[in-house]
Write a protein that holds these residues in place. Sequence first.
Motif, PDB file in Angstrom:
ATOM      1  N   ALA A 102       0.832  -1.204   0.000  1.00 38.85           N
ATOM      2  CA  ALA A 102       0.000   0.000   0.000  1.00 38.85           C
ATOM      3  C   ALA A 102       0.870   1.258   0.000  1.00 38.85           C
ATOM      4  N   SER A 103       1.959   1.247   0.780  1.00 38.16           N
ATOM      5  CA  SER A 103       2.861   2.401   0.826  1.00 38.16           C
ATOM      6  C   SER A 103       3.555   2.602  -0.520  1.00 38.16           C
ATOM      7  N   GLN A 104       3.932   1.484  -1.173  1.00 41.84           N
ATOM      8  CA  GLN A 104       4.580   1.587  -2.477  1.00 41.84           C
ATOM      9  C   GLN A 104       3.624   2.150  -3.521  1.00 41.84           C
ATOM     10  N   LEU A 105       2.368   1.743  -3.479  1.00 46.15           N
ATOM     11  CA  LEU A 105       1.374   2.255  -4.422  1.00 46.15           C
ATOM     12  C   LEU A 105       1.141   3.748  -4.192  1.00 46.15           C
ATOM     13  N   HIS A 106       1.230   4.179  -2.940  1.00 45.92           N
ATOM     14  CA  HIS A 106       1.003   5.591  -2.605  1.00 45.92           C
ATOM     15  C   HIS A 106       2.202   6.456  -2.972  1.00 45.92           C
ATOM     16  N   ASN A 107       3.393   5.823  -3.059  1.00 42.30           N
ATOM     17  CA  ASN A 107       4.625   6.564  -3.375  1.00 42.30           C
ATOM     18  C   ASN A 107       5.135   6.283  -4.785  1.00 42.30           C
ATOM     19  N   ALA A 108       4.313   5.634  -5.617  1.00 42.43           N
ATOM     20  CA  ALA A 108       4.717   5.306  -6.981  1.00 42.43           C
ATOM     21  C   ALA A 108       4.850   6.564  -7.828  1.00 42.43           C
ATOM     22  N   LYS A 109       5.460   6.409  -9.015  1.00 43.34           N
ATOM     23  CA  LYS A 109       5.626   7.545  -9.923  1.00 43.34           C
ATOM     24  C   LYS A 109       4.272   8.143 -10.302  1.00 43.34           C
ATOM     25  N   GLU A 110       3.282   7.259 -10.528  1.00 41.19           N
ATOM     26  CA  GLU A 110       1.901   7.696 -10.729  1.00 41.19           C
ATOM     27  C   GLU A 110       1.100   7.168  -9.545  1.00 41.19           C
ATOM     28  N   PRO A 111       1.151   7.856  -8.396  1.00 42.53           N
ATOM     29  CA  PRO A 111       0.620   7.281  -7.152  1.00 42.53           C
ATOM     30  C   PRO A 111      -0.904   7.174  -7.120  1.00 42.53           C
ATOM     31  N   MET A 112      -1.367   6.207  -6.358  1.00 44.64           N
ATOM     32  CA  MET A 112      -2.792   6.101  -6.065  1.00 44.64           C
ATOM     33  C   MET A 112      -3.177   7.184  -5.069  1.00 44.64           C
ATOM     34  N   THR A 113      -4.348   7.760  -5.239  1.00 50.54           N
ATOM     35  CA  THR A 113      -4.849   8.696  -4.239  1.00 50.54           C
ATOM     36  C   THR A 113      -5.312   7.909  -3.022  1.00 50.54           C
ATOM     37  N   LEU A 114      -5.551   8.600  -1.926  1.00 48.81           N
ATOM     38  CA  LEU A 114      -6.029   7.922  -0.714  1.00 48.81           C
ATOM     39  C   LEU A 114      -7.360   7.227  -0.965  1.00 48.81           C
ATOM     40  N   PHE A 115      -8.241   7.858  -1.755  1.00 46.80           N
ATOM     41  CA  PHE A 115      -9.549   7.259  -2.021  1.00 46.80           C
ATOM     42  C   PHE A 115      -9.404   6.002  -2.885  1.00 46.80           C
ATOM     43  N   GLU A 116      -8.484   6.037  -3.852  1.00 53.25           N
ATOM     44  CA  GLU A 116      -8.236   4.851  -4.675  1.00 53.25           C
ATOM     45  C   GLU A 116      -7.621   3.740  -3.837  1.00 53.25           C
ATOM     46  N   LEU A 117      -6.711   4.129  -2.953  1.00 57.17           N
ATOM     47  CA  LEU A 117      -6.068   3.153  -2.080  1.00 57.17           C
ATOM     48  C   LEU A 117      -7.082   2.547  -1.120  1.00 57.17           C
ATOM     49  N   GLN A 143      -5.146   5.717   5.916  1.00 59.51           N
ATOM     50  CA  GLN A 143      -4.044   6.639   6.188  1.00 59.51           C
ATOM     51  C   GLN A 143      -2.924   5.969   6.970  1.00 59.51           C
ATOM     52  N   HIS A 144      -3.235   4.932   7.734  1.00 63.37           N
ATOM     53  CA  HIS A 144      -2.198   4.219   8.477  1.00 63.37           C
ATOM     54  C   HIS A 144      -1.277   3.454   7.526  1.00 63.37           C
ATOM     55  N   TYR A 145      -1.788   3.102   6.337  1.00 57.90           N
ATOM     56  CA  TYR A 145      -1.015   2.364   5.348  1.00 57.90           C
ATOM     57  C   TYR A 145      -0.234   3.295   4.425  1.00 57.90           C
ATOM     58  N   ALA A 146      -0.789   4.470   4.179  1.00 62.53           N
ATOM     59  CA  ALA A 146      -0.212   5.399   3.191  1.00 62.53           C
ATOM     60  C   ALA A 146       0.929   6.197   3.812  1.00 62.53           C
ATOM     61  N   LYS A 147       2.062   5.556   3.994  1.00 58.72           N
ATOM     62  CA  LYS A 147       3.235   6.223   4.559  1.00 58.72           C
ATOM     63  C   LYS A 147       3.996   6.952   3.456  1.00 58.72           C
ATOM     64  N   ILE A 148       4.431   8.185   3.752  1.00 58.41           N
ATOM     65  CA  ILE A 148       5.219   8.957   2.792  1.00 58.41           C
ATOM     66  C   ILE A 148       6.679   8.525   2.898  1.00 58.41           C
ATOM     67  N   SER A 149       7.248   8.070   1.787  1.00 56.30           N
ATOM     68  CA  SER A 149       8.652   7.644   1.795  1.00 56.30           C
ATOM     69  C   SER A 149       9.571   8.862   1.818  1.00 56.30           C
ATOM     70  N   PRO A 150      10.818   8.699   2.310  1.00 57.37           N
ATOM     71  CA  PRO A 150      11.768   9.826   2.315  1.00 57.37           C
ATOM     72  C   PRO A 150      11.997  10.404   0.922  1.00 57.37           C
ATOM     73  N   ASN A 151      12.058   9.536  -0.108  1.00 58.61           N
ATOM     74  CA  ASN A 151      12.267  10.029  -1.472  1.00 58.61           C
ATOM     75  C   ASN A 151      11.107  10.903  -1.939  1.00 58.61           C
ATOM     76  N   THR A 152       9.877  10.462  -1.637  1.00 61.52           N
ATOM     77  CA  THR A 152       8.702  11.254  -2.015  1.00 61.52           C
ATOM     78  C   THR A 152       8.690  12.579  -1.277  1.00 61.52           C
ATOM     79  N   LEU A 153       9.057  12.544   0.000  1.00 67.13           N
ATOM     80  CA  LEU A 153       9.081  13.767   0.802  1.00 67.13           C
ATOM     81  C   LEU A 153      10.145  14.734   0.283  1.00 67.13           C
ATOM     82  N   THR A 154      11.312  14.206  -0.083  1.00 66.01           N
ATOM     83  CA  THR A 154      12.389  15.042  -0.635  1.00 66.01           C
ATOM     84  C   THR A 154      11.963  15.690  -1.938  1.00 66.01           C
ATOM     85  N   LYS A 155      11.320  14.909  -2.810  1.00 65.69           N
ATOM     86  CA  LYS A 155      10.869  15.446  -4.098  1.00 65.69           C
ATOM     87  C   LYS A 155       9.819  16.530  -3.892  1.00 65.69           C
ATOM     88  N   ALA A 156       8.894  16.308  -2.937  1.00 64.11           N
ATOM     89  CA  ALA A 156       7.866  17.314  -2.662  1.00 64.11           C
ATOM     90  C   ALA A 156       8.496  18.601  -2.162  1.00 64.11           C
TER      91      ALA A 156
END
Length: 241
Positions: free
Chosen positions: A60-75, A88-101
């Motif tokens: 679930a975290s990988q799907l949320h942090n993918a290049k074309e990520p799933m939204t929370l509603f899709e997840l 939301q407990h599953y949708a963890k933001i990865s360090p790479n995603t946070l850095t890019k943001a």
Amino acid sequence: MAGVGRDDAGVDFLFSYRARTISSSYINSSIIPILCRKAGVPTVDARGSITSHRARSTIASQLHNAKEPMTLFELQAWLGHRSLESTQHYAKISPNTLTKAYEDAEYVARNVRTIEVLVDREAVTSGAAAAGEPWQHYGLGHGYCTYTFFEQCPHRMACARCDFYMPKESSKAQLLEANDNLQRMLATIPLSDEEQAAANDGQAALNRLPERLASVPTPAGPTPRQLLPIVEVRRDADDHL
């Protein structure tokens, strides 16, 4: 083995025994430890034991942090959750995603400027700096500021040319730049809202800054309004040379 999912659609089960699904407790206590031994990986990490639920959370975290990520509603729909709060407990933001943001937000570009600093290592090693001799010089383009706490000076973006100011054409500046022990560095200076406007919005905003600071004391003591006549006299004297 095929079964029926939550939406009554056919699904394939990864593990089954005699046409029946295997309980999660058996998967966690027996199958996963066997698979971990075969793969040569530990059954426990910093977060705890490796379980089937951990795998679900990781995917679930990988799907949320993918290049074309799933939204929370899709997840939420993919996980089959009734509550978005559970997702939301599953949708963890990865360090790479946070850095890019952070990079996409361009905070540094908008709120920080880099400025060249010349460090006179000879003044430091000889002890002259401890006696009050300037040892770091902040490049202002037209000159150097020798104020040690340059980043705290309110006039740093609109230099009032107080006693800490060193013109580049002066003999001191020329001797400084010829110094073999000189070390060139870059310092980052956080900007106030007005300084950002002066840096980004052109000459009009830059002109407003010294007007606002006209009565603010410089590090040397006098205000720009008190220094202005002196600057004008110096300019007149230079014109006659």
